[in-house]
Design a protein around this motif. Structure first.
Motif, short mmCIF file in Angstrom:
data_model
loop_
_atom_site.label_atom_id
_atom_site.label_comp_id
_atom_site.label_asym_id
_atom_site.label_seq_id
_atom_site.Cartn_x
_atom_site.Cartn_y
_atom_site.Cartn_z
N THR A 88 0.83 -1.21 0.00
CA THR A 88 0.00 0.00 0.00
C THR A 88 0.85 1.25 0.00
N ILE A 89 1.91 1.24 0.80
CA ILE A 89 2.83 2.39 0.83
C ILE A 89 3.49 2.58 -0.52
N GLU A 90 3.98 1.47 -1.10
CA GLU A 90 4.70 1.58 -2.36
C GLU A 90 3.79 2.00 -3.51
N GLU A 91 2.56 1.49 -3.53
CA GLU A 91 1.65 1.92 -4.59
C GLU A 91 1.38 3.41 -4.51
N THR A 92 1.13 3.91 -3.32
CA THR A 92 0.83 5.33 -3.15
C THR A 92 2.02 6.19 -3.57
N ARG A 93 3.20 5.81 -3.13
CA ARG A 93 4.38 6.59 -3.49
C ARG A 93 4.69 6.50 -4.98
N THR A 94 4.47 5.32 -5.55
CA THR A 94 4.73 5.17 -6.98
C THR A 94 3.72 5.95 -7.81
N ALA A 95 2.47 6.03 -7.35
CA ALA A 95 1.47 6.84 -8.06
C ALA A 95 1.91 8.30 -8.11
N HIS A 96 2.42 8.83 -6.98
CA HIS A 96 2.92 10.21 -6.97
C HIS A 96 4.14 10.35 -7.88
N TYR A 97 4.97 9.33 -7.90
CA TYR A 97 6.16 9.34 -8.76
C TYR A 97 5.77 9.34 -10.23
N ILE A 98 4.81 8.50 -10.60
CA ILE A 98 4.32 8.48 -11.99
C ILE A 98 3.79 9.84 -12.38
N GLU A 99 3.07 10.48 -11.46
CA GLU A 99 2.54 11.81 -11.76
C GLU A 99 3.67 12.79 -12.06
N LYS A 100 4.73 12.77 -11.26
CA LYS A 100 5.86 13.68 -11.48
C LYS A 100 6.51 13.44 -12.85
N VAL A 101 6.75 12.18 -13.16
CA VAL A 101 7.40 11.87 -14.44
C VAL A 101 6.50 12.24 -15.60
N CYS A 102 5.20 11.94 -15.48
CA CYS A 102 4.29 12.21 -16.59
C CYS A 102 3.99 13.69 -16.76
N LEU A 103 4.10 14.47 -15.70
CA LEU A 103 4.01 15.92 -15.87
C LEU A 103 5.19 16.42 -16.68
N LYS A 104 6.35 15.85 -16.42
CA LYS A 104 7.56 16.23 -17.16
C LYS A 104 7.48 15.79 -18.61
N LYS A 105 6.95 14.57 -18.84
CA LYS A 105 6.95 14.00 -20.19
C LYS A 105 5.65 14.24 -20.94
N ASN A 106 4.64 14.82 -20.27
CA ASN A 106 3.36 15.11 -20.90
C ASN A 106 2.68 13.85 -21.42
N CYS A 107 2.43 12.90 -20.51
CA CYS A 107 1.74 11.67 -20.89
C CYS A 107 0.32 11.98 -21.33
N SER A 108 -0.07 11.46 -22.47
CA SER A 108 -1.40 11.72 -23.02
C SER A 108 -2.43 10.69 -22.61
N ALA A 109 -1.98 9.51 -22.16
CA ALA A 109 -2.88 8.43 -21.77
C ALA A 109 -2.10 7.42 -20.96
N PHE A 110 -2.82 6.45 -20.41
CA PHE A 110 -2.19 5.40 -19.60
C PHE A 110 -2.67 4.04 -20.08
N ILE A 111 -1.77 3.08 -20.03
CA ILE A 111 -2.04 1.72 -20.48
C ILE A 111 -1.80 0.78 -19.31
N SER A 112 -2.81 -0.01 -18.97
CA SER A 112 -2.70 -0.96 -17.86
C SER A 112 -2.51 -2.36 -18.41
N VAL A 113 -1.63 -3.13 -17.74
CA VAL A 113 -1.44 -4.53 -18.11
C VAL A 113 -2.03 -5.47 -17.06
N GLY A 114 -2.96 -4.97 -16.25
CA GLY A 114 -3.76 -5.82 -15.40
C GLY A 114 -3.31 -5.94 -13.96
N ASP A 115 -4.06 -6.74 -13.20
CA ASP A 115 -4.01 -6.79 -11.74
C ASP A 115 -4.28 -5.40 -11.19
N ASN A 116 -5.49 -4.95 -11.52
CA ASN A 116 -5.92 -3.60 -11.14
C ASN A 116 -6.39 -3.54 -9.69
#
Length: 389
Positions: A88-116
């Motif tokens: 739970t801790i790692e998912e939350t921190r990684t979600a914030h990390y993804i947001e930081k990277v995608c703000l920098k890279k301007n991600c237009s969409a997200f692709i999930s490979v499952g185990d949602n």
């Protein structure tokens, strides 16, 4: 139409019927378009069953002939129980990390490979709806995520609730939050295109759970009504992949699934009929299931493993030690696998995959040191365009 009325309408559809298209409009027109790819992330909000029930009451119930659901069995999993706090801790921190990277890279969409949603998916119950919000809708919020489409896929934990759980993710979730996308037919398999100024990328989503032989054993927690039925007709999804790629004149063709055909943990050779089609079309495969990140090459095909968005496990990437010549990069060391995700930059000339591994500091220790985690730890490019078989 009120929400409950829309849900009732959806539930009233026959399983083979198509629901009305939702409001998703795929991003298009850019010379280069960036998407984030992630999987195995849905830990937040799951509560394991009480230890006394799992260790004592469950055994008595089974001994007395009480039929215990797959969900109850799976929610007593001792390994997942042990992992839940850190996961739970790692998912939350990684979600914030993804947001930081995608703000920098301007991600237009997200692709999930499952185990949602761990441990046993979600369904149309109060608990399932709470989990949907806590583990996804309210987790992935912020400028980088708002109004961005998530092209979803199913993983093995998503099917534990059976057909009811599959229906929730493919049919109902898009009505609750229109970022969540499962195709206009709302089936577990579908296709979509991302289109640039002078290129097109065709993605085909297949539910690999239906192909796994071990899930047909009565002792498997994944041996649900849904997976028993779809295993009998895997040819339908094979034909769907073949036809989708055959109709496409896209610059790039990508198969999006959960299980890994090439892996440092478990190679699911049952997926070979799908891989033959990918090879014939010079496609690429993105998958999760193993809780780490890796790049494999086999029979002139690139395999992108991006299963590190929740609970990372070093053993799934063989503790960072490549087995044979197929592993080009493993996001793990002797002690820990990296949390993170992969970005894909698409343009006419290249598919560029960048692996972002998060610097994992927890409780005063750095479990996976990364000098600058705003830069990719690894990247590779695909330059040979897709063909039409």
């Amino acid at each position: 139409m009120p929400f409950l009325s829309r849900v009732a309408l959806t539930l009233g559809l026959s399983l083979g019927a198509a629901a009305a298209p939702n409001s998703i409009i795929a991003p298009k027109g850019a010379e280069t378009l960036t998407v984030g790819i992630l999987g195995d992330y849905g830990w937040t909000g799951w509560q394991p069953l009480p230890l006394d029930f799992c260790n004592n009451a469950l055994l008595k119930l089974e001994a007395d002939g009480v039929q215990v659901s797959r969900q109850l069995q799976n929610d007593c999993d001792p390994g997942d129980r042990q992992a839940i706090s850190n996961a739970t801790i790692e998912e939350t921190r990684t979600a914030h990390y993804i947001e930081k990277v995608c703000l920098k890279k301007n991600c237009s969409a997200f692709i999930s490979v499952g185990d949602n949603f761990y441990d046993s998916g979600v369904d149309f119950t109060s608990e399932g709806i709470q989990r949907f919000y806590e583990g996804w809708a309210d987790m992935y919020v912020g400028e980088a995520f708002d109004n961005k489409t998530w092209y979803q896929a199913l993983g093995n934990h998503d099917i534990v609730a059976g057909q009811a759980g599959v229906d929730f993710q493919t049919r109902l979730a898009p009505l609750i939050d229109d970022r969540w996308y499962f195709g206009h037919e709302h089936l577990p398999y579908y296709t979509y295109d991302l289109t640039g100024s002078n290129w097109t990328a065709t993605f085909v989503v297949v539910d690999s759970d239906c192909f796994i032989d071990n899930y047909q054993k009565e002792t498997s927690v994944y041996n649900t009504d849904y997976v028993i039925a779809c295993h009998k007709d895997t040819q339908k999804q094979v034909d769907f992949l073949r036809e989708s790629f055959a109709k496409s004149d896209a610059t790039w063709k990508i198969l999006q699934i959960h299980h890994g055909y090439i892996s440092s943990s478990s190679n699911y050779t049952e997926l070979d009929p799908l891989m033959e089609i990918v090879r014939e079309n010079n496609g690429v495969v993105v998958n999760g299931h193993d809780h780490c990140m890796a790049h494999y090459q086999y029979e002139n095909t690139d395999f992108v493993l991006t299963g590190g968005a929740g609970y990372a496990e070093a053993g799934d990437c063989n503790y960072g030690v490549p087995l044979g010549p197929f592993a080009k990069w493993l996001g793990a060391d002797a002690n820990q696998a990296a949390n993170g995700f992969v970005t894909l930059d698409i343009n006419y000339n290249t598919l560029t995959f960048e692996y972002y591994a998060r610097d994992m500091r927890l409780k005063g220790a750095d479990y996976y040191p990364v000098k600058d985690d705003m830069k990719p730890s690894y990247s590779f490019a695909v330059t040979k365009h897709a063909t039409k078989a």
